[in-house]
Design a protein around this motif. Structure first.
Motif, PDB file in Angstrom:
ATOM      1  N   TRP A  24      36.900  57.231  39.660  1.00  0.00           N
ATOM      2  CA  TRP A  24      36.909  55.836  40.075  1.00  0.00           C
ATOM      3  C   TRP A  24      35.740  55.456  40.971  1.00  0.00           C
ATOM      4  O   TRP A  24      35.454  54.268  41.130  1.00  0.00           O
ATOM      5  N   ALA A  25      35.047  56.428  41.583  1.00  0.00           N
ATOM      6  CA  ALA A  25      34.004  56.077  42.549  1.00  0.00           C
ATOM      7  C   ALA A  25      32.897  55.247  41.911  1.00  0.00           C
ATOM      8  O   ALA A  25      32.487  54.216  42.452  1.00  0.00           O
ATOM      9  N   LEU A  26      32.387  55.688  40.768  1.00  0.00           N
ATOM     10  CA  LEU A  26      31.276  54.973  40.152  1.00  0.00           C
ATOM     11  C   LEU A  26      31.716  53.614  39.609  1.00  0.00           C
ATOM     12  O   LEU A  26      30.927  52.665  39.565  1.00  0.00           O
ATOM     13  N   VAL A  29      31.511  51.215  42.412  1.00  0.00           N
ATOM     14  CA  VAL A  29      30.117  50.787  42.556  1.00  0.00           C
ATOM     15  C   VAL A  29      29.780  49.736  41.504  1.00  0.00           C
ATOM     16  O   VAL A  29      29.171  48.705  41.800  1.00  0.00           O
ATOM     17  N   ARG A  30      30.185  49.984  40.265  1.00  0.00           N
ATOM     18  CA  ARG A  30      29.933  49.016  39.184  1.00  0.00           C
ATOM     19  C   ARG A  30      30.459  47.637  39.539  1.00  0.00           C
ATOM     20  O   ARG A  30      29.776  46.619  39.349  1.00  0.00           O
ATOM     21  N   ASP A  31      31.678  47.574  40.064  1.00  0.00           N
ATOM     22  CA  ASP A  31      32.299  46.280  40.330  1.00  0.00           C
ATOM     23  C   ASP A  31      31.792  45.629  41.615  1.00  0.00           C
ATOM     24  O   ASP A  31      32.218  44.518  41.944  1.00  0.00           O
ATOM     25  N   LEU A  32      30.904  46.314  42.335  1.00  0.00           N
ATOM     26  CA  LEU A  32      30.264  45.702  43.505  1.00  0.00           C
ATOM     27  C   LEU A  32      28.805  45.330  43.234  1.00  0.00           C
ATOM     28  O   LEU A  32      28.153  44.745  44.093  1.00  0.00           O
ATOM     29  N   LEU A  33      28.306  45.650  42.055  1.00  0.00           N
ATOM     30  CA  LEU A  33      26.902  45.363  41.757  1.00  0.00           C
ATOM     31  C   LEU A  33      26.594  43.869  41.764  1.00  0.00           C
ATOM     32  O   LEU A  33      25.476  43.467  42.075  1.00  0.00           O
ATOM     33  N   LEU A  34      27.570  43.048  41.407  1.00  0.00           N
ATOM     34  CA  LEU A  34      27.317  41.607  41.327  1.00  0.00           C
ATOM     35  C   LEU A  34      27.644  40.880  42.625  1.00  0.00           C
ATOM     36  O   LEU A  34      27.535  39.654  42.699  1.00  0.00           O
ATOM     37  N   GLY A  35      28.036  41.635  43.665  1.00  0.00           N
ATOM     38  CA  GLY A  35      28.299  41.014  44.953  1.00  0.00           C
ATOM     39  C   GLY A  35      29.561  41.529  45.602  1.00  0.00           C
ATOM     40  O   GLY A  35      30.329  42.286  44.993  1.00  0.00           O
ATOM     41  N   PRO A  36      29.805  41.137  46.847  1.00  0.00           N
ATOM     42  CA  PRO A  36      30.959  41.618  47.610  1.00  0.00           C
ATOM     43  C   PRO A  36      32.283  41.246  46.944  1.00  0.00           C
ATOM     44  O   PRO A  36      32.377  40.224  46.253  1.00  0.00           O
ATOM     45  N   ARG A  37      33.306  42.084  47.193  1.00  0.00           N
ATOM     46  CA  ARG A  37      34.638  41.814  46.675  1.00  0.00           C
ATOM     47  C   ARG A  37      35.678  42.222  47.705  1.00  0.00           C
ATOM     48  O   ARG A  37      35.461  43.123  48.516  1.00  0.00           O
ATOM     49  N   ARG A  38      36.824  41.544  47.644  1.00  0.00           N
ATOM     50  CA  ARG A  38      37.960  41.927  48.459  1.00  0.00           C
ATOM     51  C   ARG A  38      38.680  43.098  47.813  1.00  0.00           C
ATOM     52  O   ARG A  38      38.525  43.374  46.627  1.00  0.00           O
ATOM     53  N   GLY A  48      44.745  50.767  36.282  1.00  0.00           N
ATOM     54  CA  GLY A  48      45.051  52.191  36.280  1.00  0.00           C
ATOM     55  C   GLY A  48      44.840  52.871  37.611  1.00  0.00           C
ATOM     56  O   GLY A  48      45.380  53.953  37.854  1.00  0.00           O
ATOM     57  N   VAL A  49      44.055  52.265  38.505  1.00  0.00           N
ATOM     58  CA  VAL A  49      43.855  52.876  39.805  1.00  0.00           C
ATOM     59  C   VAL A  49      44.986  52.435  40.740  1.00  0.00           C
ATOM     60  O   VAL A  49      45.452  51.292  40.673  1.00  0.00           O
ATOM     61  N   SER A  50      45.450  53.331  41.590  1.00  0.00           N
ATOM     62  CA  SER A  50      46.496  52.988  42.550  1.00  0.00           C
ATOM     63  C   SER A  50      45.850  52.485  43.837  1.00  0.00           C
ATOM     64  O   SER A  50      44.692  52.818  44.128  1.00  0.00           O
ATOM     65  N   PRO A  51      46.577  51.692  44.632  1.00  0.00           N
ATOM     66  CA  PRO A  51      46.019  51.223  45.910  1.00  0.00           C
ATOM     67  C   PRO A  51      45.590  52.373  46.813  1.00  0.00           C
ATOM     68  O   PRO A  51      44.554  52.279  47.483  1.00  0.00           O
ATOM     69  N   ASN A  52      46.366  53.466  46.826  1.00  0.00           N
ATOM     70  CA  ASN A  52      46.021  54.597  47.686  1.00  0.00           C
ATOM     71  C   ASN A  52      44.707  55.253  47.253  1.00  0.00           C
ATOM     72  O   ASN A  52      43.867  55.597  48.092  1.00  0.00           O
ATOM     73  N   VAL A  53      44.547  55.433  45.950  1.00  0.00           N
ATOM     74  CA  VAL A  53      43.324  56.063  45.462  1.00  0.00           C
ATOM     75  C   VAL A  53      42.124  55.152  45.708  1.00  0.00           C
ATOM     76  O   VAL A  53      41.057  55.616  46.125  1.00  0.00           O
ATOM     77  N   LEU A  54      42.278  53.849  45.474  1.00  0.00           N
ATOM     78  CA  LEU A  54      41.176  52.919  45.720  1.00  0.00           C
ATOM     79  C   LEU A  54      40.791  52.933  47.197  1.00  0.00           C
ATOM     80  O   LEU A  54      39.600  52.953  47.535  1.00  0.00           O
ATOM     81  N   SER A  55      41.767  52.942  48.072  1.00  0.00           N
ATOM     82  CA  SER A  55      41.491  53.002  49.508  1.00  0.00           C
ATOM     83  C   SER A  55      40.709  54.260  49.861  1.00  0.00           C
ATOM     84  O   SER A  55      39.764  54.229  50.662  1.00  0.00           O
ATOM     85  N   GLN A  56      41.115  55.370  49.250  1.00  0.00           N
ATOM     86  CA  GLN A  56      40.434  56.632  49.518  1.00  0.00           C
ATOM     87  C   GLN A  56      38.992  56.601  49.035  1.00  0.00           C
ATOM     88  O   GLN A  56      38.077  57.033  49.738  1.00  0.00           O
ATOM     89  N   ARG A  57      38.757  56.061  47.829  1.00  0.00           N
ATOM     90  CA  ARG A  57      37.401  56.003  47.306  1.00  0.00           C
ATOM     91  C   ARG A  57      36.529  55.086  48.157  1.00  0.00           C
ATOM     92  O   ARG A  57      35.367  55.397  48.436  1.00  0.00           O
ATOM     93  N   LEU A  58      37.056  53.948  48.558  1.00  0.00           N
ATOM     94  CA  LEU A  58      36.288  53.034  49.398  1.00  0.00           C
ATOM     95  C   LEU A  58      35.948  53.683  50.734  1.00  0.00           C
ATOM     96  O   LEU A  58      34.829  53.530  51.243  1.00  0.00           O
ATOM     97  N   ARG A  59      36.891  54.408  51.291  1.00  0.00           N
ATOM     98  CA  ARG A  59      36.640  55.087  52.558  1.00  0.00           C
ATOM     99  C   ARG A  59      35.552  56.148  52.393  1.00  0.00           C
ATOM    100  O   ARG A  59      34.634  56.248  53.217  1.00  0.00           O
ATOM    101  N   GLN A  60      35.626  56.919  51.307  1.00  0.00           N
ATOM    102  CA  GLN A  60      34.625  57.959  51.072  1.00  0.00           C
ATOM    103  C   GLN A  60      33.242  57.365  50.840  1.00  0.00           C
ATOM    104  O   GLN A  60      32.247  57.845  51.385  1.00  0.00           O
TER     105      GLN A  60
END
Length: 224
Positions: A24-26, A29-38, A48-60
């Motif tokens: 999910w990390a890349l 990055v793909r979904d931030l290429l066009l600008g900031p997102r919440r 398919g990504v869970s909130p916990n996994v997304l939080s972890q990837r964003l933190r990393q």
């Protein structure tokens, strides 16, 4: 950093994978290429990504300096995630990877997201066509607005608004997918009212040429 595993290899490829190689990390990055997102926007764009996994990837990614979290503060108390300058340097790598991946004979059943669809324009853009496609174009897709600027042999696409674009397209994501996927013609979408175009005739033509170029039979679709 957050207990991430490392290849323990000083090669630049291995060091890069230490940062963006987790699942999910890349795609973040793909979904931030066009600008900031919440956070919720990112979550909605990554089925398919869970909130916990997304939080972890964003933190990393934040700890590694690829992503920056910006807090808007009261009264909104909204957190925006955006790429750092170093993170934005991944764009040509990701677009090239998308070109390579689009040649795979395996085609998943999932629907193409709006960011991926618009990034296809960047991935397949022919600099030689920049003079004939030059201009600023707005894409109003559901509640979001994206701008495409064609100039100096490049196309820049970002989330945002423009006071007076040369032409604008307004529709919903399902109709846009249908038009780009050749399930419905642009003319039929306009006649049904599902898609609206504004601007003079030449600017509308340039906008639609820019949008549909990656999905024409003569082109090789590139879907990051």
């Amino acid at each position: 950093m957050s207990g991430m595993r490392s290849y323990g290899d000083p090669c630049g490829v291995a060091r890069g994978l230490d940062i963006i190689g987790e699942r999910w990390a890349l795609l973040v990055v793909r979904d931030l290429l066009l600008g900031p997102r919440r956070f919720n926007d990112l979550l909605g764009g990554l089925p398919g990504v869970s909130p916990n996994v997304l939080s972890q990837r964003l933190r990393q990614l934040t700890e590694h300096g690829v992503v920056h979290r910006r807090d808007l503060g009261p009264p909104t108390r909204v957190h925006l995630y955006e790429l750092t300058e170093w993170g934005r340097a991944l764009e040509p790598i990701l677009l090239q990877f998308g070109r390579w991946g689009s040649q795979s004979p395996q085609l998943p059943d999932g629907a193409l997201g709006i960011d991926s669809l618009l990034l296809s324009i960047k991935a397949s853009f022919d600099p030689a066509r920049a003079p004939e496609l030059a201009g600023t174009y707005a894409f109003h897709i559901d509640a979001d607005t994206y701008l495409a600027d064609v100039a100096d042999e490049t196309v820049r696409i970002r989330r945002g608004t423009a006071s007076e674009p040369d032409a604008a397209l307004s529709t919903d994501i399902d109709t846009l997918r249908g038009v780009c996927g050749q399930e419905i013609t642009l003319t039929a979408a306009v006649e049904s009212g599902a898609l609206r175009l504004s601007g003079d005739e030449d600017a509308r033509r340039r906008l639609t040429d820019l949008l549909l170029a990656p999905f024409t039979p003569a082109a090789q679709p590139a879907t990051p």
